[in-house]
Design a protein around this motif. Structure first.
Motif, short mmCIF file in Angstrom:
data_model
loop_
_atom_site.label_atom_id
_atom_site.label_comp_id
_atom_site.label_asym_id
_atom_site.label_seq_id
_atom_site.Cartn_x
_atom_site.Cartn_y
_atom_site.Cartn_z
N UNK A 65 0.85 -1.18 0.00
CA UNK A 65 0.00 0.00 0.00
C UNK A 65 0.88 1.24 0.00
N UNK A 66 0.57 2.13 -0.89
CA UNK A 66 1.39 3.33 -1.00
C UNK A 66 0.54 4.56 -0.79
N UNK A 68 1.11 7.29 -1.91
CA UNK A 68 1.13 8.10 -3.11
C UNK A 68 0.02 7.70 -4.09
N UNK A 69 -0.52 6.52 -3.90
CA UNK A 69 -1.52 6.03 -4.85
C UNK A 69 -2.90 6.59 -4.57
N UNK A 70 -3.90 5.72 -4.65
CA UNK A 70 -5.26 6.17 -4.40
C UNK A 70 -5.47 6.34 -2.90
N UNK A 71 -6.65 6.72 -2.50
CA UNK A 71 -6.95 6.81 -1.08
C UNK A 71 -6.92 5.41 -0.49
N UNK A 72 -6.74 5.31 0.84
CA UNK A 72 -6.70 3.96 1.44
C UNK A 72 -8.01 3.20 1.23
N UNK A 73 -9.14 3.89 1.32
CA UNK A 73 -10.40 3.19 1.09
C UNK A 73 -10.51 2.79 -0.38
N UNK A 74 -10.07 3.69 -1.26
CA UNK A 74 -10.08 3.37 -2.69
C UNK A 74 -9.23 2.15 -2.99
N UNK A 75 -8.10 2.05 -2.31
CA UNK A 75 -7.21 0.90 -2.49
C UNK A 75 -7.91 -0.39 -2.08
N UNK A 76 -8.62 -0.34 -0.97
CA UNK A 76 -9.31 -1.55 -0.49
C UNK A 76 -10.55 -1.86 -1.33
N UNK A 77 -11.25 -0.82 -1.77
CA UNK A 77 -12.40 -1.05 -2.64
C UNK A 77 -11.95 -1.70 -3.95
N UNK A 78 -10.79 -1.29 -4.45
CA UNK A 78 -10.28 -1.90 -5.68
C UNK A 78 -10.01 -3.38 -5.47
#
Lengths: 180, 243
Positions: A65-66, A68-78
């Motif tokens: 998890x970075x 710099x990438x998407x939001x943390x929730x966005x990362x988990x939703x992906x």
């Protein structure tokens, strides 16, 4: 729901193998992620299995998890979307093959019953607004519900190849607009 | 624009393929091809990340739904049982092995239960008199659901069944799994119904805290013959003091 930075901190603690952080993260985001699994899989038992897999993956991938990438929730939703869509596709292997290319005539399903996104004037909404309404709608439904090309073709009563062309052109236009 | 799906794409098509992947419209085989490429194709990975970021505003369309109460326990059992096995050598591996064995039976048996032990720490200090309340729950017909209440001042762990347990030819034995290389410690045999109280020995009381695991195994009538868990674990849960 906790703030984005609190959730990001929990994910970073998962990377340190902090088991208590897993329970905390679960309590914070499981309703949202279960909502994703339910919407795509449309089956409570499948969605529960998927949710387990999703949290196992979150635990395993926490070190990637970075911030710099998407939001943390966005990362988990992906993660939840990708897993649910994979499950959905493996559940119905035949109907989804592009090679099977069964052209569907008009099943005449009404493309009404979807929520209109409560737009907050974000970039993607503006760019979606530049697409024809039904094409933007198709993009949105593909994303939110995990519909295949085949299902989209049926829903919008167009041949499969037409739907594929629609969607690819829409993606091209979206990309141009988003990069502007 | 007809089918150009199999490895013929490049350049601008890369962005379309990435977009199709993120939207989710591709069939499984193509999704898997994209995922395989993502591992070492940084351009494609960047395109996918871009779509994920840009389309994430649509995530607002997903509502919330309450998952079953047992899901977290199942996740924990999978992750931490696997970790214990890969750590190996531990004298209480049998407990985890039987858990894995049980899992592989895919909920087929009456022992189909992983308990969820949520220690709701009312107070900030574990030594305070406020009780710790724990629930070991299952989600299948015939599974055992227990409510546990630990009173730190008396060292008494009271167990109350909420739903019926397995058939009567076995005993239910409660274990404390301290973690690390330490073997599981029997806390005693529960009555057939699961109802009862366990007097936690004074020397064990300091160990009832964050990081310990409780487990209930099915043992021959009267309890494990050799002081170690021998039967399938029908309930397991970790204690947390995070809230």
């Amino acid at each position: 729901m906790s703030s984005e930075s609190e959730i990001a901190a929990l994910i970073q603690r998962l990377a340190l193998r902090d088991r208590a952080a897993l329970a905390q993260l679960y309590n914070t985001v499981s309703p949202k992620l279960f909502g994703v699994c339910m919407r795509i899989l449309r089956d409570r038992s499948d969605a529960e299995d998927a949710l387990q897999e999703v949290f196992v993956k979150i635990w395993q991938r926490a070190d990637r998890f970075s911030l710099a990438g998407t939001s943390p929730v966005g990362w988990m939703v992906a993660i939840a979307r990708n897993h649910s869509i994979d499950k959905l596709r493996s559940r119905k292997p035949l109907g989804d093959s592009l090679d099977a290319a069964r052209e569907i005539a008009d099943t005449g399903r009404d493309p009404e019953a979807h929520t209109v996104l409560k737009s907050e004037g974000r970039r993607v909404d503006r760019c979606m607004g530049e697409l024809e309404a039904d094409r933007a709608d198709a993009v949105r439904n593909a994303y939110v519900e995990g519909l295949s090309y085949q299902e989209l073709a049926e829903r919008y009563s167009v041949p499969l190849n037409t739907m594929r062309t629609w969607l690819r052109r829409s993606l091209l236009k979206l990309r141009e607009c988003l990069d502007r | 624009m007809t089918s150009a799906d199999d490895g013929e794409r490049d350049g601008g098509d890369m962005n379309i393929l990435a977009g199709e992947y993120v939207l989710g419209v591709l069939p499984l085989a193509e999704r898997q091809r994209v995922e395989a490429r993502l591992r070492d194709d940084r351009v494609l990975a960047a395109a996918v990340a871009g779509w994920e970021r840009d389309l994430s505003a649509l995530n607002a369309e997903y509502g919330e739904a309450t998952p079953p109460a047992s899901t977290l326990a199942k996740v924990e059992a999978r992750l931490f049982a696997a970790a214990s096995v890969s750590a190996g050598r531990s004298p209480f591996m049998s407990i985890w092995n039987s858990l894995l064995l049980w899992r592989s039976l895919a909920f087929a048996s009456v022992a189909a239960l992983i308990g969820y032990l949520a220690l709701a720490d009312i107070s900030a200090s574990p030594s305070a008199n406020a009780p710790l309340v724990a629930q070991l729950s299952g989600d299948k017909e015939g599974s055992l659901t227990l409510l546990a209440r630990y009173d730190a001042s008396s060292g008494r762990l009271q167990l109350t069944p909420i739903s019926a347990g397995p058939a009567a030819e076995h005993s239910l034995e409660l274990w404390l799994v301290p973690g690390g290389e330490n073997p599981a410690i029997s806390l005693g045999v529960l009555p057939q119904t699961g109802e009862g109280a366990v007097e936690v020995p004074a020397q064990l009381r300091p160990r009832l805290g964050e990081g310990v695991t409780f487990a209930v195994s099915l043992e021959p009538l009267g309890g494990s013959p050799d002081g170690k868990p021998t039967g399938p674990v029908i309930a397991v849960g970790k204690a947390h003091q995070t809230f």
